[in-house]
Scaffold this motif. Structure first.
Motif, short mmCIF file in Angstrom:
data_model
loop_
_atom_site.label_atom_id
_atom_site.label_comp_id
_atom_site.label_asym_id
_atom_site.label_seq_id
_atom_site.Cartn_x
_atom_site.Cartn_y
_atom_site.Cartn_z
N LEU A 21 0.85 -1.18 0.00
CA LEU A 21 0.00 0.00 0.00
C LEU A 21 0.89 1.23 0.00
O LEU A 21 1.82 1.34 0.80
CB LEU A 21 -0.91 0.01 1.23
CG LEU A 21 -1.68 -1.28 1.53
CD1 LEU A 21 -2.60 -1.07 2.73
CD2 LEU A 21 -2.46 -1.76 0.32
N GLY A 22 0.63 2.16 -0.92
CA GLY A 22 1.49 3.34 -1.04
C GLY A 22 0.72 4.60 -1.35
O GLY A 22 -0.41 4.56 -1.86
N THR A 23 1.35 5.73 -1.06
CA THR A 23 0.81 7.05 -1.40
C THR A 23 1.98 7.93 -1.86
O THR A 23 3.11 7.45 -1.97
CB THR A 23 0.13 7.72 -0.19
OG1 THR A 23 1.13 8.03 0.80
CG2 THR A 23 -0.93 6.83 0.42
N GLY A 24 1.72 9.21 -2.04
CA GLY A 24 2.79 10.13 -2.39
C GLY A 24 3.80 10.32 -1.28
O GLY A 24 4.88 10.87 -1.50
N ALA A 25 3.46 9.86 -0.06
CA ALA A 25 4.40 9.93 1.06
C ALA A 25 5.20 8.65 1.22
O ALA A 25 5.97 8.51 2.19
CB ALA A 25 3.64 10.25 2.36
N THR A 26 5.04 7.70 0.31
CA THR A 26 5.85 6.48 0.30
C THR A 26 7.14 6.78 -0.46
O THR A 26 7.10 7.06 -1.65
CB THR A 26 5.07 5.34 -0.39
OG1 THR A 26 3.83 5.15 0.28
CG2 THR A 26 5.88 4.06 -0.40
N ALA A 27 8.25 6.75 0.25
CA ALA A 27 9.48 7.27 -0.36
C ALA A 27 10.71 6.48 0.09
O ALA A 27 10.66 5.68 1.01
CB ALA A 27 9.65 8.75 0.02
N THR A 60 4.01 6.78 -5.86
CA THR A 60 4.93 7.05 -4.77
C THR A 60 5.72 8.34 -5.01
O THR A 60 5.57 8.99 -6.03
CB THR A 60 5.89 5.87 -4.57
OG1 THR A 60 6.70 5.75 -5.76
CG2 THR A 60 5.14 4.58 -4.32
N ARG A 61 6.58 8.69 -4.06
CA ARG A 61 7.26 9.98 -4.08
C ARG A 61 8.28 10.14 -5.20
O ARG A 61 8.43 11.21 -5.77
CB ARG A 61 7.97 10.22 -2.72
CG ARG A 61 8.61 11.59 -2.57
CD ARG A 61 7.56 12.67 -2.57
NE ARG A 61 8.13 14.00 -2.41
CZ ARG A 61 8.53 14.77 -3.41
NH1 ARG A 61 8.45 14.34 -4.66
NH2 ARG A 61 9.02 15.97 -3.19
N GLY A 62 9.04 9.09 -5.50
CA GLY A 62 10.01 9.17 -6.59
C GLY A 62 11.42 9.49 -6.15
O GLY A 62 12.08 10.34 -6.72
N LYS A 63 11.92 8.75 -5.13
CA LYS A 63 13.30 8.97 -4.65
C LYS A 63 14.15 7.77 -5.08
O LYS A 63 14.30 6.79 -4.33
CB LYS A 63 13.32 9.15 -3.14
CG LYS A 63 12.63 10.44 -2.71
CD LYS A 63 13.01 10.85 -1.31
CE LYS A 63 12.52 12.26 -1.03
NZ LYS A 63 12.97 12.78 0.26
N ASP A 64 14.71 7.87 -6.27
CA ASP A 64 15.55 6.80 -6.81
C ASP A 64 17.02 7.12 -6.60
O ASP A 64 17.87 6.79 -7.42
CB ASP A 64 15.25 6.58 -8.29
CG ASP A 64 15.48 7.84 -9.13
OD1 ASP A 64 15.57 8.94 -8.54
OD2 ASP A 64 15.58 7.72 -10.36
N SER A 71 12.14 8.53 -10.78
CA SER A 71 12.15 9.84 -10.14
C SER A 71 10.79 10.52 -10.18
O SER A 71 10.52 11.44 -9.40
CB SER A 71 13.20 10.75 -10.79
OG SER A 71 12.92 10.92 -12.17
N ASN A 72 9.91 10.08 -11.06
CA ASN A 72 8.55 10.62 -11.11
C ASN A 72 7.58 9.80 -10.27
O ASN A 72 6.37 10.05 -10.28
CB ASN A 72 8.04 10.67 -12.56
CG ASN A 72 8.79 11.71 -13.37
OD1 ASN A 72 9.13 12.78 -12.87
ND2 ASN A 72 9.05 11.41 -14.63
N GLY A 73 8.11 8.84 -9.52
CA GLY A 73 7.27 7.99 -8.69
C GLY A 73 6.97 6.66 -9.36
O GLY A 73 7.11 6.50 -10.57
N ILE A 74 6.57 5.69 -8.55
CA ILE A 74 6.17 4.37 -9.04
C ILE A 74 4.65 4.34 -9.05
O ILE A 74 4.00 4.51 -8.01
CB ILE A 74 6.74 3.25 -8.15
CG1 ILE A 74 8.27 3.35 -8.09
CG2 ILE A 74 6.31 1.88 -8.68
CD1 ILE A 74 8.90 2.40 -7.07
N GLY A 75 4.07 4.12 -10.23
CA GLY A 75 2.62 4.15 -10.35
C GLY A 75 1.96 2.92 -9.78
O GLY A 75 2.52 1.82 -9.82
#
Length: 468
Positions: free
Chosen positions: A322-328, A351-355, A391-395
């Protein structure tokens, strides 16, 4: 939360020798007095020279650093001025100066909230999305799902949402006017005064769920702090003893942390052998490229034995996250780096997109001459199949916005929309569940837009933590 691992000066000479935790850096290069001024200790020029020298060696975008920057400006301003335009997350702090740290509602009070605007009426409310246990917020009776109508006596509006959030983050005490929904109307209930205070370490939330004849494990934890995998051994032993067929891993607000703990959790879930490739780090011309096995990554800091992890592994071929934009950060490492080995089904939002990964840089000279600490981006990250670039997040595979169904329910509740979607996928009733969810939303308070989000703000400075 951050931690550091102090290693020997010999280890410091090989900054690619390990991979899972923070590290001490020693930068004591001798100055050539013929080419560089001898700036006074403590001066901006002295500090900024140290910053620049360190970044030239470790910074991912070292080639973009200016040749002759202005060394006379304040260190924080200097650091910002020389950062690459592609750099979203590097930062610098003074460890003994709380004002230099990024503001955090969670760190001050123990809760996070989003300010949202209702689609039809335009009403603006704050939705408390998380309350940490044993925190000022929980001790004052706040809980996930509470609605905020006023902050410091001021009615929330679209015009003042960001201003009131900034006011809350800047102070050490806040007054919250709470309300509850009655149909589509808000009814004031009570006022709560919350001051900053002690927040204890958070325990995981685990459940055994039964649905559609299947036994399902549910696990929620807050960060990938050092020692996490070891602390969850009993949880996974219980999952294994209960014969769970599926696992729901709730990382919706997990801002990340240590690579070591992500590797440890992946081992507990999938049971991968020690030498399976897990993560590849790509640094600058000094750092090069290095691939690390899951066993090496999980055990380098000595907090857990790999054989013990394997003894408690679930051997799953599929996991629901389970993820949201705060999953990083390390949460995204888990999602991306499990994919070469098992099926990962992401439910919720992008997700946030911190690769990218970092380790802490600070002055280890004796005596110390610079008090500042840096957390610059050092590496780009890839999984065993060579895939990264998120970097744009995981959909998500199944898109669900938890704010579309109010009030928010406690973590682990089977009626929580993200958990409900996971259970529906597991039991093969996805279409029926989504249809029921749409009916539940009919005539309800509909979220039109999110105006502020303290949890997203906090993830600006949560970086994947590794070693040199």
């Amino acid at each position: 939360m951050r931690s550091t691992l102090h290693i020997s000066k010999r280890s410091c000479l090989n900054w690619m020798c390990m991979a899972a935790c923070l590290v001490v850096i020693q930068t004591s290069c001798k100055k050539d007095k013929n080419t560089r001024p001898d700036y006074p200790v403590g001066s901006n020029e002295n500090i900024n020279t140290w910053i620049l020298d360190s970044l030239k060696r470790y910074y991912y975008w070292t080639e973009s650093l200016p040749a002759k920057p202005n060394l006379s400006i304040a260190p924080k301003e200097f650091f910002t001025s020389i950062r690459s335009g592609s750099d979203r997350f590097s930062y610098i702090i003074l460890p003994n100066d709380p004002a230099s740290y990024p503001p955090s509602s969670r760190g001050k009070y123990g809760f996070d909230y989003s300010t949202v605007k209702e689609l039809n009426t335009g009403q603006v409310i704050g939705v408390i999305r998380q309350v940490l246990s044993e925190s000022p917020a929980s001790r004052n009776g706040l809980k996930r799902g509470d609605l905020i109508r006023k902050i410091n006596g001021k009615l929330l509006s679209e015009a003042n949402a960001e201003t009131l959030q900034a006011e809350l983050l800047a102070s050490n005490q806040v007054s919250l006017g709470l309300a509850e929904l009655s149909g589509n109307s808000l009814v004031d209930t009570r006022s709560v005064e919350v001051s900053t205070g002690v927040i204890l370490d958070q325990r995981e939330i685990s459940r055994i769920l039964e649905s559609g004849g299947r036994t399902i494990g549910y696990l929620n934890f807050d960060t990938f702090n050092p020692g996490l995998a070891g602390s969850l051994l009993n949880v996974f032993a219980n999952f294994k003893g209960s014969g769970i067929s599926d696992l729901i891993l709730d990382l919706r607000y997990n801002g990340g942390g240590q690579v070591a703990e992500a590797a440890g959790l992946c081992t507990l879930i999938a049971g991968l052998p020690y030498d399976k490739p897990f993560i590849t780090y790509r640094g600058n011309k000094n750092g090069g490229t290095r691939t690390e096995s899951i066993g090496s990554a999980a055990t380098f800091d000595g907090t857990v034995n790999f054989s013990t992890l394997l003894q408690n592994n679930l051997g799953l071929t599929k996991v629901y996250i389970l993820g949201t934009g705060a999953t990083a950060s390390a949460s995204e490492v888990m999602i991306n780096n499990l994919k070469p080995y098992i099926q990962v089904i992401l439910i919720g939002e992008k997700t946030r997109g911190k690769d990218e990964a970092s380790f802490r840089i600070f002055d280890d000279r004796k005596p110390k001459l610079v008090d500042w600490e840096m957390h610059p981006i050092i590496y780009k990250l890839f999984n065993a199949a060579g895939n990264g670039g998120y970097s744009n997040g995981i959909g998500p595979d199944i898109s669900v916005n938890e704010l579309e169904t109010l009030p928010l329910l406690p973590f682990g509740d089977v009626n929580d929309p993200l958990i409900k979607a996971a259970l529906s996928r597991i039991t093969g009733k996805t279409k029926v569940a989504l249809s029921a969810l749409k009916q539940d939303r009919a005539g309800a308070f509909k979220i039109g837009s999110v105006l502020t989000n303290t949890h997203l703000l906090a993830t600006e400075n949560s970086i994947v933590i590794t070693h040199r």
